[in-house]
Scaffold this active site. Structure first.
Site, PDB file in Angstrom:
ATOM      1  N   GLN A  27       0.800  -1.225   0.000  1.00 24.39           N
ATOM      2  CA  GLN A  27       0.000   0.000   0.000  1.00 24.39           C
ATOM      3  C   GLN A  27       0.837   1.280   0.000  1.00 24.39           C
ATOM      4  OE1 GLN A  27      -2.660  -1.707   3.282  1.00 24.39           O
ATOM      5  NE2 GLN A  27      -4.127  -0.544   2.087  1.00 24.39           N
TER       6      GLN A  27
ATOM      7  N   ARG B 214       3.749   0.058  12.915  1.00 27.54           N
ATOM      8  CA  ARG B 214       3.393  -1.223  12.308  1.00 27.54           C
ATOM      9  C   ARG B 214       3.544  -1.118  10.789  1.00 27.54           C
ATOM     10  NH1 ARG B 214      -2.263  -4.042  11.044  1.00 27.54           N
ATOM     11  NH2 ARG B 214      -1.304  -5.922  10.206  1.00 27.54           N
TER      12      ARG B 214
ATOM     13  N   HIS C  50       1.140  -9.224   4.646  1.00 24.92           N
ATOM     14  CA  HIS C  50      -0.008  -8.334   4.458  1.00 24.92           C
ATOM     15  C   HIS C  50      -0.398  -8.416   2.977  1.00 24.92           C
ATOM     16  CE1 HIS C  50      -2.136  -4.758   6.512  1.00 24.92           C
ATOM     17  NE2 HIS C  50      -2.769  -4.949   5.370  1.00 24.92           N
TER      18      HIS C  50
ATOM     19  N   ASN D 211      -1.804 -10.664   8.483  1.00 21.86           N
ATOM     20  CA  ASN D 211      -2.841  -9.652   8.613  1.00 21.86           C
ATOM     21  C   ASN D 211      -4.131 -10.161   7.986  1.00 21.86           C
ATOM     22  OD1 ASN D 211      -3.795  -6.769   9.025  1.00 21.86           O
ATOM     23  ND2 ASN D 211      -4.237  -7.092   6.852  1.00 21.86           N
ATOM     24  N   GLU D 212      -5.173 -10.236   8.788  1.00 28.20           N
ATOM     25  CA  GLU D 212      -6.523 -10.571   8.305  1.00 28.20           C
ATOM     26  C   GLU D 212      -6.542 -11.734   7.319  1.00 28.20           C
ATOM     27  OE1 GLU D 212      -8.706  -7.200   6.913  1.00 28.20           O
ATOM     28  OE2 GLU D 212      -8.443  -6.078   8.759  1.00 28.20           O
TER      29      GLU D 212
ATOM     30  N   ASN E 219      -8.243  -5.898  14.270  1.00 29.31           N
ATOM     31  CA  ASN E 219      -8.557  -4.784  13.374  1.00 29.31           C
ATOM     32  C   ASN E 219     -10.043  -4.524  13.493  1.00 29.31           C
ATOM     33  OD1 ASN E 219      -5.918  -4.920  12.596  1.00 29.31           O
ATOM     34  ND2 ASN E 219      -6.306  -5.558  10.485  1.00 29.31           N
TER      35      ASN E 219
ATOM     36  N   TYR F  93     -13.200  -1.800  12.755  1.00 35.60           N
ATOM     37  CA  TYR F  93     -13.653  -0.605  12.050  1.00 35.60           C
ATOM     38  C   TYR F  93     -15.137  -0.306  12.225  1.00 35.60           C
ATOM     39  CZ  TYR F  93      -9.247  -0.491   9.396  1.00 35.60           C
ATOM     40  OH  TYR F  93      -7.928  -0.397   9.029  1.00 35.60           O
TER      41      TYR F  93
ATOM     42  N   GLU G 255      -5.341  -2.211  13.978  1.00 32.50           N
ATOM     43  CA  GLU G 255      -5.869  -1.253  13.002  1.00 32.50           C
ATOM     44  C   GLU G 255      -7.191  -0.713  13.511  1.00 32.50           C
ATOM     45  OE1 GLU G 255      -6.379  -2.432   8.876  1.00 32.50           O
ATOM     46  OE2 GLU G 255      -4.450  -3.487   8.923  1.00 32.50           O
TER      47      GLU G 255
ATOM     48  N   TRP H 291      -5.117   3.223  11.688  1.00 29.34           N
ATOM     49  CA  TRP H 291      -4.937   2.994  10.250  1.00 29.34           C
ATOM     50  C   TRP H 291      -5.438   4.238   9.550  1.00 29.34           C
ATOM     51  CZ3 TRP H 291      -2.425  -0.515   7.386  1.00 29.34           C
ATOM     52  CH2 TRP H 291      -2.560  -0.351   5.988  1.00 29.34           C
TER      53      TRP H 291
ATOM     54  N   GLU I  64      -5.553   1.855  -1.495  1.00 31.73           N
ATOM     55  CA  GLU I  64      -6.577   1.117  -0.747  1.00 31.73           C
ATOM     56  C   GLU I  64      -7.108  -0.059  -1.585  1.00 31.73           C
ATOM     57  OE1 GLU I  64      -7.471   0.780   2.223  1.00 31.73           O
ATOM     58  OE2 GLU I  64      -9.492  -0.018   2.107  1.00 31.73           O
ATOM     59  N   TRP I  65      -6.224  -0.997  -1.909  1.00 29.44           N
ATOM     60  CA  TRP I  65      -6.576  -2.238  -2.587  1.00 29.44           C
ATOM     61  C   TRP I  65      -7.471  -1.974  -3.804  1.00 29.44           C
ATOM     62  CZ3 TRP I  65      -2.838  -4.944  -0.839  1.00 29.44           C
ATOM     63  CH2 TRP I  65      -2.439  -4.840   0.481  1.00 29.44           C
TER      64      TRP I  65
HETATM   65  C1  GAL Z   1      -7.810  -3.603   6.469  1.00 26.18           C
HETATM   66  C2  GAL Z   1      -6.475  -3.844   5.819  1.00 26.18           C
HETATM   67  C3  GAL Z   1      -5.704  -2.592   5.538  1.00 26.18           C
HETATM   68  C4  GAL Z   1      -6.557  -1.438   5.063  1.00 26.18           C
HETATM   69  C5  GAL Z   1      -7.805  -1.293   5.902  1.00 26.18           C
HETATM   70  C6  GAL Z   1      -8.780  -0.223   5.437  1.00 26.18           C
HETATM   71  O1  GAL Z   1      -8.657  -4.675   6.222  1.00 26.18           O
HETATM   72  O2  GAL Z   1      -5.703  -4.676   6.646  1.00 26.18           O
HETATM   73  O3  GAL Z   1      -4.678  -2.924   4.651  1.00 26.18           O
HETATM   74  O4  GAL Z   1      -6.759  -1.463   3.728  1.00 26.18           O
HETATM   75  O5  GAL Z   1      -8.504  -2.501   5.963  1.00 26.18           O
HETATM   76  O6  GAL Z   1      -9.683  -0.728   4.508  1.00 26.18           O
END
Ligand code: GAL
Length: 504
Positions: free
Chosen positions: A46, A103, A148, A192-193, A335, A337, A403, A446, A453-454
């Site tokens: 990223q 991190r 990751h 990671n995830e 993580n 959110y 995160e 994060w 962002e992927w």
């Molecule tokens: C997580 C991921 C991060 C980042 C974040 C925000 O799932 O580990 O790399 O993209 O979401 O979408």
């Protein structure tokens, strides 16, 4: 009529006012325990850029982003924030934030271009040595993720996470990391995830390598990831721990699955089922007993039978594997959110998928405030609830939030909504620690800066720092949220506004 409208508006006004007042009254002033770890995060693909420089091999993301239509705006991580060249500046941003830890992740193909021991890329190792040394020289401890999501493409060509040979390959890569960096890195996150790798990468196909076998591949991938994690942990125990004295854990995502109707037993069961499928899938074998959660076993076995299969789509570990897997985390990385509302939904088994196996409907309340990402709504109370769920489910083992953050679409420097988000989520975490006795040891935001962002490319921005992606120098500028987080770190929490000890 007009009286009626007035009354309704007045009521709405009052209820809105009441809601915000109640939240305000609820605010908990206090500090996190001494030694609480403060960090912020990025991931190699990223932020690093330099995708084909100095001997790095291609990763599955380098390949995936080149497939038409996969990434918003046709974006790539070829350059991104160019941290490969700008890492010194990144460290200065971290220093200004006042974090104790940073991190970041190591790119496997940067240090092993083919993923195996045939070629070790010294320039790649040198880059991470420079970054680690720069961090330490500035009083910041490295917190390193080994995986990751950027698998060496050469391994994917042999089946990637579907091929059991990957367990030894990953362990070989982990050994190189421990040997090269373990004298200075004391905080290791193997994965990671893994859920996103299994379901996003090999089930739904929205992430690299973009395969689509939703009923079978995710379970095979997760199986191999769990074995790779355990093998890495055992390796650390056997060859490195005594000398290096670090800790090794895994980072798992967790949405707070809230029962849609808390008074409905069926909704509460659905919420628990969803949490076990999401978090328990990995945490249960690794920390409880070497096996998948009972509810996952019974659901997938039952659905497989209904399909007429003679063996379950959810594989089994051997007794020896169970012994090796159980007890392989010094901590769990979380993580967190957002939240979902869970209720039962009988799902047909055809076509089979990780999602339909759960028999759960997950939705979000349209009243929850939105963010720049469709899946992410502002749900601070879930932070406390998730930490309490982990406390009860995993015997209060040490947890680090690895995160937490929120996106917008414009990278505004005056990101008051992000300040509110951090303030309210962190306060709920503080309550979990101080009022509920949750064993939360650290917090990571994060992200350090806006980045790739992927599949969303650069259209969703999570950074504490704005990055100008059209300027070749990629200058970074602190947002208001960076200043806010720096204040929380300086105070180790929230001091009452009139406190004399308040540091500013
Ligand atoms: C997580 C991921 C991060 C980042 C974040 C925000 O799932 O580990 O790399 O993209 O979401 O979408």
């Amino acid at each position: 009529m007009s009286t009626c409208v007035c009354l309704v508006s007045l009521l709405l006004l009052l209820s809105g006012h009441e809601a915000s007042r109640r939240y305000e009254d609820d605010f908990y002033y206090g500090t996190f325990p001494d030694g609480f770890l403060w960090s912020t995060a990025t991931a190699a693909y990223q932020v690093e850029g330099a995708w084909n420089e100095d001997g790095k091999g291609p990763s599955i993301w380098d390949v995936y982003v080149r497939e038409p239509g996969k990434i918003v705006g046709g974006a790539t991580g070829d350059v991104s924030c160019d941290s490969y060249h700008n890492y010194r500046e990144d460290v200065q941003l971290l220093k200004t934030l006042g974090v104790s830890h940073y991190r970041f992740s190591i790119s496997w193909p940067r240090v092993m271009p083919y993923g195996n021991g045939t070629v070790i890329n010294q320039s790649g190792l040198d880059y991470y040595n420079r970054l680690i040394n720069e961090l330490l020289a500035n009083g910041i401890q490295p917190m390193v993720t080994m995986y990751h999501w950027d698998l060496p493409e050469a391994i994917e060509e042999d089946g990637g996470w579907l091929n059991g040979d990957i367990v030894d390959l990953f362990t070989g890569y982990a050994k190189l990391c421990f040997k090269t960096f373990g004298d200075r890195v004391k905080f290791w996150i193997t994965f990671n995830e893994p859920l996103v790798v299994a379901v996003g990468g090999y089930g739904d196909g929205g992430k690299a390598p973009g395969l689509h076998q939703p009923g079978t591949y995710p379970y095979i991938v997760a199986h191999n990831i769990i074995k790779s994690h355990a093998s890495t942990y055992r390796l650390y125990d056997e060859e490195f721990r005594a000398l290096q004295k670090g800790q090794v854990g895994i980072t798992l995502s967790m949405v707070y699955n809230q029962p849609k109707d808390p008074n409905s037993a069926a909704d509460r069961d659905a919420a628990e089922r969803a949490s076990q499928f999401e978090h328990g899938w990995f945490a249960h074998p690794i920390t409880v007993n070497g096996e998948y959660p009972d509810v996952m076993r019974s659901q997938v076995d039952m659905k497989s039978k209904e399909e007429g299969l003679t063996t379950s789509r959810l594989p089994h570990f051997t007794d020896d594997e169970k012994r090796r897997i159980n007890g392989t985390a010094d901590f769990l990385g979380l993580n967190y959110y957002t939240s979902n509302l869970a209720s039962p939904q009988a799902s047909p088994f055809n076509p089979p998928s990780y999602h339909s196996d759960q028999d759960v409907l997950l939705e979000q309340d349209p009243k929850w405030p939105k963010s720049g990402s469709s899946w992410l709504r502002y749900t601070p109370k879930g932070a406390r609830a998730v930490l309490n769920w982990l406390k009860v489910t995993y015997k209060n083992m040490p947890i680090y939030v690895t995160e937490n953050g929120v996106s917008d679409n414009n990278g505004s420097l005056h990101d008051f909504y992000r300040v509110n988000y951090y303030r309210d989520y962190l306060d709920e975490m503080l309550k979990a620690v101080r009022l509920d006795g949750c064993n939360l040891r650290g917090y990571t935001s994060w992200s350090l800066m806006d980045n790739f962002e992927w599949a969303r490319g650069y259209s969703e921005k999570f950074g504490l720092h704005y990055v100008n992606f059209s300027d070749p120098a990629r200058p970074r500028i602190p947002k208001d949220s960076a200043k806010f987080i720096a204040q929380v770190i300086a105070d180790n929490g929230f001091k009452p506004p009139n406190s004399e000890e308040h540091s500013l």
